[in-house]
Motif scaffolding. Sequence first.
Motif, PDB file in Angstrom:
ATOM      1  N   MET A 182      -0.499  -5.679  -7.747  1.00 10.80           N
ATOM      2  CA  MET A 182      -1.486  -6.386  -6.925  1.00 10.80           C
ATOM      3  C   MET A 182      -2.652  -5.462  -6.595  1.00 10.80           C
ATOM      4  SD  MET A 182      -1.475  -9.512  -5.826  1.00 10.80           S
ATOM      5  CE  MET A 182       0.248  -9.899  -5.605  1.00 10.80           C
ATOM      6  N   GLN A 183      -3.766  -5.693  -7.272  1.00 12.30           N
ATOM      7  CA  GLN A 183      -4.936  -4.841  -7.099  1.00 12.30           C
ATOM      8  C   GLN A 183      -6.164  -5.585  -6.605  1.00 12.30           C
ATOM      9  OE1 GLN A 183      -3.845  -3.114 -11.375  1.00 12.30           O
ATOM     10  NE2 GLN A 183      -5.667  -2.114 -10.590  1.00 12.30           N
ATOM     11  N   PHE A 184      -6.233  -6.906  -6.866  1.00  9.82           N
ATOM     12  CA  PHE A 184      -7.473  -7.640  -6.644  1.00  9.82           C
ATOM     13  C   PHE A 184      -7.288  -8.806  -5.672  1.00  9.82           C
ATOM     14  CE2 PHE A 184      -7.447  -6.206 -11.135  1.00  9.82           C
ATOM     15  CZ  PHE A 184      -8.440  -5.247 -11.055  1.00  9.82           C
ATOM     16  N   ASP A 185      -8.425  -9.259  -5.141  1.00 12.95           N
ATOM     17  CA  ASP A 185      -8.501 -10.500  -4.357  1.00 12.95           C
ATOM     18  C   ASP A 185      -9.567 -11.353  -5.020  1.00 12.95           C
ATOM     19  OD1 ASP A 185      -8.463 -12.486  -2.448  1.00 12.95           O
ATOM     20  OD2 ASP A 185      -9.741 -11.387  -1.044  1.00 12.95           O
ATOM     21  N   ARG A 186      -9.164 -12.531  -5.553  1.00  4.53           N
ATOM     22  CA  ARG A 186     -10.132 -13.397  -6.238  1.00  4.53           C
ATOM     23  C   ARG A 186     -10.791 -14.318  -5.219  1.00  4.53           C
ATOM     24  NH1 ARG A 186     -10.729 -14.639 -11.510  1.00  4.53           N
ATOM     25  NH2 ARG A 186      -8.656 -13.900 -12.089  1.00  4.53           N
ATOM     26  N   SER A 187     -12.119 -14.322  -5.204  1.00  2.00           N
ATOM     27  CA  SER A 187     -12.865 -15.162  -4.269  1.00  2.00           C
ATOM     28  C   SER A 187     -13.051 -16.549  -4.860  1.00  2.00           C
ATOM     29  CB  SER A 187     -14.232 -14.534  -3.971  1.00  2.00           C
ATOM     30  OG  SER A 187     -15.024 -14.526  -5.153  1.00  2.00           O
TER      31      SER A 187
ATOM     32  N   GLY B 169       0.796  -1.216   0.000  1.00  2.00           N
ATOM     33  CA  GLY B 169       0.000   0.000   0.000  1.00  2.00           C
ATOM     34  C   GLY B 169       0.830   1.267   0.000  1.00  2.00           C
ATOM     35  N   ASP B 170       2.100   1.174  -0.323  1.00  2.00           N
ATOM     36  CA  ASP B 170       2.985   2.343  -0.333  1.00  2.00           C
ATOM     37  C   ASP B 170       3.106   2.858  -1.779  1.00  2.00           C
ATOM     38  OD1 ASP B 170       4.783   4.281   0.321  1.00  2.00           O
ATOM     39  OD2 ASP B 170       6.473   2.941   0.619  1.00  2.00           O
ATOM     40  N   TYR B 171       4.164   2.472  -2.478  1.00  2.47           N
ATOM     41  CA  TYR B 171       4.275   2.900  -3.879  1.00  2.47           C
ATOM     42  C   TYR B 171       3.552   1.924  -4.788  1.00  2.47           C
ATOM     43  CZ  TYR B 171       8.169  -0.503  -4.202  1.00  2.47           C
ATOM     44  OH  TYR B 171       8.941  -1.632  -4.182  1.00  2.47           O
ATOM     45  N   PHE B 172       3.316   2.365  -6.043  1.00  2.61           N
ATOM     46  CA  PHE B 172       2.619   1.475  -6.975  1.00  2.61           C
ATOM     47  C   PHE B 172       3.377   1.433  -8.306  1.00  2.61           C
ATOM     48  CE2 PHE B 172      -1.467   0.141  -9.218  1.00  2.61           C
ATOM     49  CZ  PHE B 172      -1.431  -1.143  -8.710  1.00  2.61           C
ATOM     50  N   LYS B 173       2.695   1.414  -9.415  1.00  2.00           N
ATOM     51  CA  LYS B 173       3.309   1.092 -10.707  1.00  2.00           C
ATOM     52  C   LYS B 173       4.466   2.014 -11.088  1.00  2.00           C
ATOM     53  CE  LYS B 173      -0.914  -0.861 -12.680  1.00  2.00           C
ATOM     54  NZ  LYS B 173      -1.904  -0.793 -13.774  1.00  2.00           N
ATOM     55  N   ALA B 174       4.298   3.310 -10.884  1.00  4.90           N
ATOM     56  CA  ALA B 174       5.314   4.256 -11.359  1.00  4.90           C
ATOM     57  C   ALA B 174       6.675   3.960 -10.743  1.00  4.90           C
ATOM     58  CB  ALA B 174       4.882   5.693 -11.045  1.00  4.90           C
ATOM     59  N   ASP B 175       6.702   3.800  -9.423  1.00  3.48           N
ATOM     60  CA  ASP B 175       7.979   3.539  -8.761  1.00  3.48           C
ATOM     61  C   ASP B 175       8.478   2.124  -9.053  1.00  3.48           C
ATOM     62  OD1 ASP B 175       8.253   6.045  -7.654  1.00  3.48           O
ATOM     63  OD2 ASP B 175       7.210   5.521  -5.811  1.00  3.48           O
ATOM     64  N   ALA B 176       7.556   1.157  -9.102  1.00  8.10           N
ATOM     65  CA  ALA B 176       7.970  -0.234  -9.350  1.00  8.10           C
ATOM     66  C   ALA B 176       8.682  -0.342 -10.696  1.00  8.10           C
ATOM     67  CB  ALA B 176       6.767  -1.155  -9.305  1.00  8.10           C
TER      68      ALA B 176
ATOM     69  N   PRO C  18      -7.434  -4.055  -0.055  1.00 10.64           N
ATOM     70  CA  PRO C  18      -7.528  -2.845   0.780  1.00 10.64           C
ATOM     71  C   PRO C  18      -6.673  -1.698   0.259  1.00 10.64           C
ATOM     72  CG  PRO C  18      -7.335  -4.788   2.152  1.00 10.64           C
ATOM     73  CD  PRO C  18      -7.162  -5.257   0.745  1.00 10.64           C
ATOM     74  N   LYS C  19      -5.469  -2.035  -0.189  1.00  7.68           N
ATOM     75  CA  LYS C  19      -4.585  -1.023  -0.764  1.00  7.68           C
ATOM     76  C   LYS C  19      -3.843  -1.649  -1.944  1.00  7.68           C
ATOM     77  CE  LYS C  19      -3.682   1.325   3.638  1.00  7.68           C
ATOM     78  NZ  LYS C  19      -2.618   1.710   4.622  1.00  7.68           N
ATOM     79  N   PRO C  20      -3.723  -0.941  -3.095  1.00  5.88           N
ATOM     80  CA  PRO C  20      -2.935  -1.479  -4.214  1.00  5.88           C
ATOM     81  C   PRO C  20      -1.491  -1.699  -3.768  1.00  5.88           C
ATOM     82  CG  PRO C  20      -4.221   0.426  -4.900  1.00  5.88           C
ATOM     83  CD  PRO C  20      -4.304   0.374  -3.403  1.00  5.88           C
ATOM     84  N   SER C  21      -0.931  -2.808  -4.195  1.00 12.57           N
ATOM     85  CA  SER C  21       0.401  -3.168  -3.722  1.00 12.57           C
ATOM     86  C   SER C  21       1.247  -3.709  -4.863  1.00 12.57           C
ATOM     87  CB  SER C  21       0.295  -4.218  -2.602  1.00 12.57           C
ATOM     88  OG  SER C  21      -0.449  -3.720  -1.506  1.00 12.57           O
TER      89      SER C  21
END
Length: 929
Positions: A218-223, A101-108, A232-235
């Motif tokens: 990591m954006q989703f949780d598949r049920s 839940g800190d940085y996302f695509k740009a930094d990665a 809860p937070k993009p990771s």
Amino acid sequence: MQYRSGSDIRETFLRFFETKGHRRVHSSSLVPANDPTLLFTNAGMNQFKDVFLGLEHRDYARATTSQKCVRAGGKHNDLENVGFTRRHHTFFEMLGNFSFGDYFKADAIAYAWELVTSPEWLGIPKEKLYVTIFKGENGVPRDEEAYELWRGQGVPAERIFEFGAKDNFWQMGDTGPCGPCSEIFYDMGLDAAETPGVDKPFGQDDARYVEIWNLVFMQFDRSANGELALLPKPSIDTGAGLERLASVLQGKISNFETDLFTPLIQKAAELTGVRVSQPVSEPAKGSHGEGDVSGHDLSRAAHDAKQEAALAPEGKELTGNASLRIIADHARAATFLISDGVLPANEGRGYVLRKILRRGIRHGRLLGQEQPFMNQMVYAVRDEMQVAYPELKESADRVAKVVEAEERQFARVLEIGDRQLQSALREGAISGKTAFHLYETYGLPLDFMMDAARDAGIAFDLTGFEEARAEEQARARASWKGGAKQSASPVYRELPKTIFEGYGKLRVESAGVLAIVKDGQGVKAANPGDAVEVVLNATSFYADSGGQMGDHGWLYSDDHNSVVAEVSGCTKPVQGVFAHKAVLRQTLALGDKVDTVVDADFRAATRRNHTGTHLLHAALREVLGTHVKQAGSLVEPGRLRFDFSHFTQIADEELKDIEDLINRQVLVNTRVETIEDVPIDVAVNEYHAMALFGEKYGERVRVVKIGDFSTELCGGTHTSATGEIGVVKLMSEGSVSSGVRRVEAVTGLGALDEFRRGYQVAQLAAQLAPSAEMSPAEALQHRLAAQDEELKKLKRELDQVRMKSAASAVSGAANQAVEVKGVKVLAQRVDQLDRGQMRTLVDNLRNQLGSGVVVLGSAQEEGKVALIVGVTKDLTGKVQAGKVVAQVAKQVGGSGGGRPDMAEAGGKDASQLDAALAGVPEVVKALLG
């Protein structure tokens, strides 16, 4: 591009992300902690799965790791490919960086491109790189953001390719965290192409264009029903294979040619007696494409390797050193798995380990080495990996002993398997099911069985073998889909942590009700009689953890007088959140205040058993050796159970020494010291605390120290001094699985109850003593021994009566023999005789006949049939006992075989025994021709 060793690449990766504010986190165990969906740790993100799901919170939002991984069972299974491709392994290291839940695509993307291409870091030429993005599929849109970010890093548009969910949407399993991903590929050049020298575009040549890094957004949780919900937070979760990066930075086409493998392959060659005149990982350019290996005929190894390659998925390569590659790879996997607590077994993780070990051993045998050698490979793995994984220094001796024991057991199994094969050959054909059973259970090489069938002139069902193997692989995958680990219910996930005050007191007053869960749903209030889970802001109840059962007790009203609920346990559905399992006596609503009151007797008994477990662990290590490691435990008020690694049954004298050692510690009343909030590195390296199998530890831990006798990481409840335990009584010791033993014990009042029961038995036994000098135990042993001897005597007399009866019944049997083409044939039914007695009778009857064929049949227990055929020596050239018994056995639903003069068989249908015996003359007539 500068050459870098595997160790240098690992350190450079971790150091780079440390400069970007990431916490360097040590690799987790290959045995996933508290995750039923995984067979083995197979990705860097496994240890952070609960963080992505919102079940766990850590004191850092960025992490970097070099994670031990195994893919050799369940859904992620590379075992059959290993040795025949450039890049498949059972064990590998996955380098990764993670954002919670800190940085996302740009930094990665920026971090990845800098690390890979900057001359200050890895310095891989940009013109050799390609990237991929998710094109959009199944209702998830194209990853436009990733495309623009790669363009912003200077990647040309023609080097950015788009693929669908199969390639660029990542998920660890059928359920759980997932999201679009973006991959970095390296062009290995025309020499590495599927067809060397043939230039195919990117995306059409997997051998040439190698994925070196996967960035998962990591954006989703598949049920379980397939629906995607936002996490809860993009990771960020990324994974870069160390072995692949090493092949790139060392200019090698195959991972096996890198410094991560060549020392192990050289050691494997040395141990198997193979003399190699070139680097062992590279195939020579010969007419057969095999390395120049002197000192052994590798035709069998090559044949076996080719056969396995033919049966494996398309795209496999074969080199003359496939066996050496397999040994090197499997030695790494076995060493780390055993070091992490897995032991060879016939199911689950232990079964996969056994398959890995036996496959490596078998390839050593194909190279001519029939003596144990894989145990020595353990030390070669330790020498290469101990800098990154210092735990191997301590565990290597223990691991080598486990491997050697498995090697010797496998040698015995191979002997049994060969006998089974010979039995199958006598039946005239080898079915695919039978062949796979021999291959899987006894480790018989496929080519060995095919050659044996060909030499015997019988059919071998190769198609059936392939089908049986495919069915087994499907079963293995299905068996490890596991219980889907779902993200935490919003009822729990959004709650603050419960303050646990139970180490110091049994009662906490005015705890606030934060949540009431009934039938899995949050409710505002619940009524008397309802079974619910109650979450409070503070509690004195210990929750299930570390093998210790959660406390029982009561919730009292805020006036401190009346019971609101009876509590029958406590769990942690989300890290730090305590859920009290309760049945209400009064109405309870959100915001109410209650007192948490733990059952003092329940807690005291549990504490005694938990501290007793620590004493038991230390005593086991002192008496049996430091190879003893915890493999599981259970701490309840009434008993303690402790599973540990050990190879043999514990002798009675050793159990006595262990029990004495524990109780001496109890008698001296050693202080039990608990040290809170200790950094994990300090606990392990300075306090020398033992970490326990299957437990998941944070960055700061609790240490429980009992003088100089025991120091462990533990969050459980304990006595303040060992004297409070009272006494420890060991109740039983036995085997749980191969290499794992179990001890059960009781303490305190439970031990007193056992002593009372023992005293009652002793009083009864004393009455049996023939003299006052004899102890109760000796008296009981004397009486039981006398009774045993009497039973043996009666059995011998019964056997003699049966034998005399049978002999009398057939005393004139020789006169009943019929003559078939000049050969005397005698067939008799002799029920109630065992096989030994039947053999004796066959010999007697053959002597009476002088020359002839004797067939005896006996109806046994449970409707089974025993058949024995004897042929006098002068007739074995015309009639063989094995052929006679095989024909007769078919009529009673059985099979068998043996020597020309004596053969045996079994059957399942006793109702056909008379008919089968009546048909013996015709069987002999047909064989005489």
